[in-house]
Motif scaffolding. Structure first.
Motif, PDB file in Angstrom:
ATOM      1  N   SER A  96      -0.457  27.972  48.835  1.00 49.63           N
ATOM      2  CA  SER A  96       0.386  29.046  48.510  1.00 49.63           C
ATOM      3  C   SER A  96       1.981  29.097  48.672  1.00 49.63           C
ATOM      4  N   GLN A  97       2.247  28.495  49.862  1.00 48.09           N
ATOM      5  CA  GLN A  97       3.769  28.360  50.139  1.00 48.09           C
ATOM      6  C   GLN A  97       4.390  27.569  49.267  1.00 48.09           C
ATOM      7  N   ILE A  98       3.725  26.648  48.656  1.00 52.24           N
ATOM      8  CA  ILE A  98       4.431  25.537  47.507  1.00 52.24           C
ATOM      9  C   ILE A  98       4.115  25.938  46.318  1.00 52.24           C
ATOM     10  N   LYS A  99       3.712  27.025  45.820  1.00 53.32           N
ATOM     11  CA  LYS A  99       3.639  27.549  44.526  1.00 53.32           C
ATOM     12  C   LYS A  99       4.736  27.526  43.630  1.00 53.32           C
ATOM     13  N   GLU A 100       6.007  27.513  44.155  1.00 53.22           N
ATOM     14  CA  GLU A 100       7.111  27.646  43.436  1.00 53.22           C
ATOM     15  C   GLU A 100       7.945  26.476  43.607  1.00 53.22           C
ATOM     16  N   CYS A 101       7.692  25.352  44.321  1.00 52.38           N
ATOM     17  CA  CYS A 101       8.333  24.219  44.672  1.00 52.38           C
ATOM     18  C   CYS A 101       7.747  23.150  44.116  1.00 52.38           C
ATOM     19  N   TYR A 102       8.768  22.065  43.900  1.00 53.87           N
ATOM     20  CA  TYR A 102       8.359  20.757  43.422  1.00 53.87           C
ATOM     21  C   TYR A 102       8.159  19.813  44.536  1.00 53.87           C
ATOM     22  N   ARG A 103       7.081  19.464  45.015  1.00 59.28           N
ATOM     23  CA  ARG A 103       6.828  18.478  46.165  1.00 59.28           C
ATOM     24  C   ARG A 103       7.397  17.276  45.890  1.00 59.28           C
ATOM     25  N   PRO A 104       8.330  16.927  46.615  1.00 53.92           N
ATOM     26  CA  PRO A 104       8.757  15.227  46.440  1.00 53.92           C
ATOM     27  C   PRO A 104       7.760  14.400  46.565  1.00 53.92           C
ATOM     28  N   GLY A 105       7.887  13.317  45.704  1.00 58.84           N
ATOM     29  CA  GLY A 105       6.652  12.230  45.564  1.00 58.84           C
ATOM     30  C   GLY A 105       5.462  12.614  44.850  1.00 58.84           C
ATOM     31  N   HIS A 106       5.329  13.886  44.314  1.00 59.76           N
ATOM     32  CA  HIS A 106       4.092  14.287  43.806  1.00 59.76           C
ATOM     33  C   HIS A 106       4.460  14.679  42.081  1.00 59.76           C
ATOM     34  N   ALA A 107       3.444  14.862  41.432  1.00 61.36           N
ATOM     35  CA  ALA A 107       3.606  15.001  39.859  1.00 61.36           C
ATOM     36  C   ALA A 107       3.923  16.240  39.718  1.00 61.36           C
ATOM     37  N   ASP A 108       4.207  17.483  40.711  1.00 62.58           N
ATOM     38  CA  ASP A 108       4.498  18.915  40.108  1.00 62.58           C
ATOM     39  C   ASP A 108       5.587  18.741  39.055  1.00 62.58           C
ATOM     40  N   TYR A 109       6.723  18.212  39.308  1.00 59.17           N
ATOM     41  CA  TYR A 109       7.874  18.376  38.343  1.00 59.17           C
ATOM     42  C   TYR A 109       7.495  17.629  37.148  1.00 59.17           C
ATOM     43  N   THR A 110       6.885  16.719  36.912  1.00 56.91           N
ATOM     44  CA  THR A 110       6.470  15.968  35.727  1.00 56.91           C
ATOM     45  C   THR A 110       5.362  16.783  34.987  1.00 56.91           C
ATOM     46  N   PHE A 111       4.503  17.159  35.661  1.00 54.58           N
ATOM     47  CA  PHE A 111       3.483  18.011  35.158  1.00 54.58           C
ATOM     48  C   PHE A 111       3.826  19.175  34.415  1.00 54.58           C
ATOM     49  N   ASP A 112       4.699  19.882  35.165  1.00 53.95           N
ATOM     50  CA  ASP A 112       5.320  21.138  34.569  1.00 53.95           C
ATOM     51  C   ASP A 112       6.059  20.912  33.361  1.00 53.95           C
ATOM     52  N   VAL A 113       6.912  20.082  33.534  1.00 50.37           N
ATOM     53  CA  VAL A 113       7.679  19.602  32.161  1.00 50.37           C
ATOM     54  C   VAL A 113       6.904  19.312  31.076  1.00 50.37           C
ATOM     55  N   LYS A 114       5.939  18.515  31.239  1.00 48.73           N
ATOM     56  CA  LYS A 114       4.932  18.198  29.902  1.00 48.73           C
ATOM     57  C   LYS A 114       4.230  19.326  29.706  1.00 48.73           C
ATOM     58  N   TYR A 115       3.606  19.923  30.433  1.00 50.69           N
ATOM     59  CA  TYR A 115       2.420  20.870  30.086  1.00 50.69           C
ATOM     60  C   TYR A 115       2.945  22.475  30.206  1.00 50.69           C
ATOM     61  N   GLY A 116       4.134  22.606  30.696  1.00 55.22           N
ATOM     62  CA  GLY A 116       4.521  23.858  30.828  1.00 55.22           C
ATOM     63  C   GLY A 116       3.942  24.539  31.979  1.00 55.22           C
ATOM     64  N   PHE A 117       2.929  24.179  32.784  1.00 55.74           N
ATOM     65  CA  PHE A 117       2.221  24.717  33.948  1.00 55.74           C
ATOM     66  C   PHE A 117       1.890  23.721  34.747  1.00 55.74           C
ATOM     67  N   ARG A 118       1.444  23.918  35.998  1.00 57.74           N
ATOM     68  CA  ARG A 118       0.563  23.162  36.922  1.00 57.74           C
ATOM     69  C   ARG A 118      -0.169  23.800  37.917  1.00 57.74           C
ATOM     70  N   ASP A 119      -1.147  22.867  38.116  1.00 56.53           N
ATOM     71  CA  ASP A 119      -2.190  23.594  39.199  1.00 56.53           C
ATOM     72  C   ASP A 119      -1.697  23.393  40.351  1.00 56.53           C
ATOM     73  N   TYR A 120      -1.134  24.365  41.187  1.00 53.65           N
ATOM     74  CA  TYR A 120      -0.348  23.866  42.608  1.00 53.65           C
ATOM     75  C   TYR A 120      -1.331  23.759  43.606  1.00 53.65           C
ATOM     76  N   ARG A 121      -2.717  24.136  43.276  1.00 51.45           N
ATOM     77  CA  ARG A 121      -3.760  23.889  44.410  1.00 51.45           C
ATOM     78  C   ARG A 121      -4.366  22.335  44.748  1.00 51.45           C
ATOM     79  N   GLY A 122      -3.440  21.860  45.117  1.00 51.06           N
ATOM     80  CA  GLY A 122      -3.708  20.233  45.381  1.00 51.06           C
ATOM     81  C   GLY A 122      -3.440  19.514  44.623  1.00 51.06           C
ATOM     82  N   GLY A 123      -2.912  19.816  43.309  1.00 54.29           N
ATOM     83  CA  GLY A 123      -2.542  18.934  42.237  1.00 54.29           C
ATOM     84  C   GLY A 123      -3.328  18.853  41.041  1.00 54.29           C
TER      85      GLY A 123
END
Length: 365
Positions: A96-123
């Motif tokens: 929950s603490q990283i819900k709004e953050c893009y984790r370095p080295g993870h697919a958070d940013y690219t997933f969000d850009v591609k699909y418009g949302f991301r499942d922050y619970r473990g990726g």
């Protein structure tokens, strides 16, 4: 989402998310009559499941395989094989603490850009738990290969700076090493190194090597469906894999043709090679010698050290990743590499059955 399937004749389609009800695979194209039960698959899943030692995530999952279809009275029926593994130890609140953050080295940013949302619970689909489906599919592929006298063996060649020289391998030590290294002395050194990384709130990468033995010559295609190209595709589709090389790999670029070429000679009526710089593949097809390749695994990106990043609201911030994460991905990825290699080879073997009229005649006449 496209791209969750791999293979043509022997095809696996993985599904599910890290923090969903379950995760699994559908295997299409497995021939009927193959002896198979849940315990065959469980042996492979046990090698990648979490919580086994100090160098894996503390997440406790039984990772029990349930065969839902495609098997009757201990044998495959020729219909799609569906395998389910239920998630039982999710802790979504850890994220929950990283819900709004893009984790370095993870697919958070690219997933969000591609699909418009991301499942922050473990990726979500980008989580390492996606590999459960690959391993289950690989267990079935390995059972098929075993019937043909083909074995696939992967192991940890290096962790951080500790790399085992080929001449010092002891493959019998793999199962005794918590890092699946074929040398207990190097394993101890690597374990001490990982403890240092953990104390410094950091992580490590490494190298996995894989050998495929018993391969007949002529498996693979000479252009886009090369054996080595498909192995590279399979390996680079695994999360955290950042490099692939086969045979002498990049060191071949520093060699000479007179040294790098594998000389042929006759041995008891068979064509064999004196060396194996090619890694068992010539012109995209197996040459009858062992297929040998390596993959480079990056350090685990989830570390508790403070890192710079940005939020989904485009603000600079800092982040420290907490929760249950592997300090090194390599040991649990060994069976994933082995499984994807088995799927690749099983698929090409089935495709090869109709590569010539002689093969077609043998089947139908």
């Amino acid at each position: 989402m496209a791209g969750s399937s791999f293979g043509k004749e022997f095809q696996i389609s993985t599904w599910g998310e890290s923090h969903g009800p379950g995760i699994g695979v559908v295997i299409d194209g497995c021939p009927s009559g193959l002896s198979l039960c849940a315990s065959d698959i469980q042996k492979y899943l046990n090698r990648r499941k979490p919580g086994q030692n100090a160098y894996t995530t503390a997440r406790k999952e039984a990772d029990e395989a349930e065969i839902l279809s495609g098997v009757f009275e201990g044998r495959t029926t020729g219909t799609p094989i569906s395998i389910l593994v239920r998630n039982t130890d999710q802790r979504s609140h850890d994220y929950s603490q990283i819900k709004e953050c893009y984790r370095p080295g993870h697919a958070d940013y690219t997933f969000d850009v591609k699909y418009g949302f991301r499942d922050y619970r473990g990726g979500g689909r980008s989580s390492g738990r996606e590999t459960i489906g690959r391993v289950a599919g690989g267990a079935v592929a390995s059972a098929l290969l075993k019937e043909l006298g083909i074995t696939v063996t992967a192991y940890t060649k290096a962790i951080g700076p500790y790399e085992i020289p080929t001449e010092e391998y002891d493959l019998s030590a793999i199962s005794s090493s918590p890092l699946f290294m074929p040398h207990l002395g190097y394993s101890k050194k690597a374990e001490a190194y990982l403890k240092e990384c953990m104390e410094k709130k950091d992580s490590s990468g490494g190298i996995i090597e894989c050998i495929i033995e018993g391969m007949p010559a002529g498996i693979g295609e000479p252009v886009f469906q090369k054996l080595d190209a498909l192995l590279a595709h399979a390996m680079l589709s695994i999360g955290s894999v950042k490099g692939f090389e086969i045979g002498s790999g990049f060191s071949a670029s520093r060699s000479k043709g007179s040294l790098n070429n594998d000389a042929f000679f006759m041995d008891e009526g068979k064509i064999v090679k004196k060396t194996n710089h090619a890694g068992g593949v010539l012109g995209g097809m197996s040459d009858g010698s062992p297929v040998l390749f390596r993959v480079a695994i990056k350090p685990t990106p989830s570390i508790s050290s403070m890192q710079h990043t940005v939020t989904s609201g485009l603000e600079d911030t800092q982040i420290s990743i907490h929760g249950r994460h592997d300090p090194v991905i390599v040991p649990r990825a060994v069976v994933v590499v082995e499984s994807m290699a088995a799927v690749t080879v099983a698929d090409l073997l089935l495709q090869n059955m109709h590569s010539s009229m002689d093969g077609v005649r043998r089947f139908y006449l």
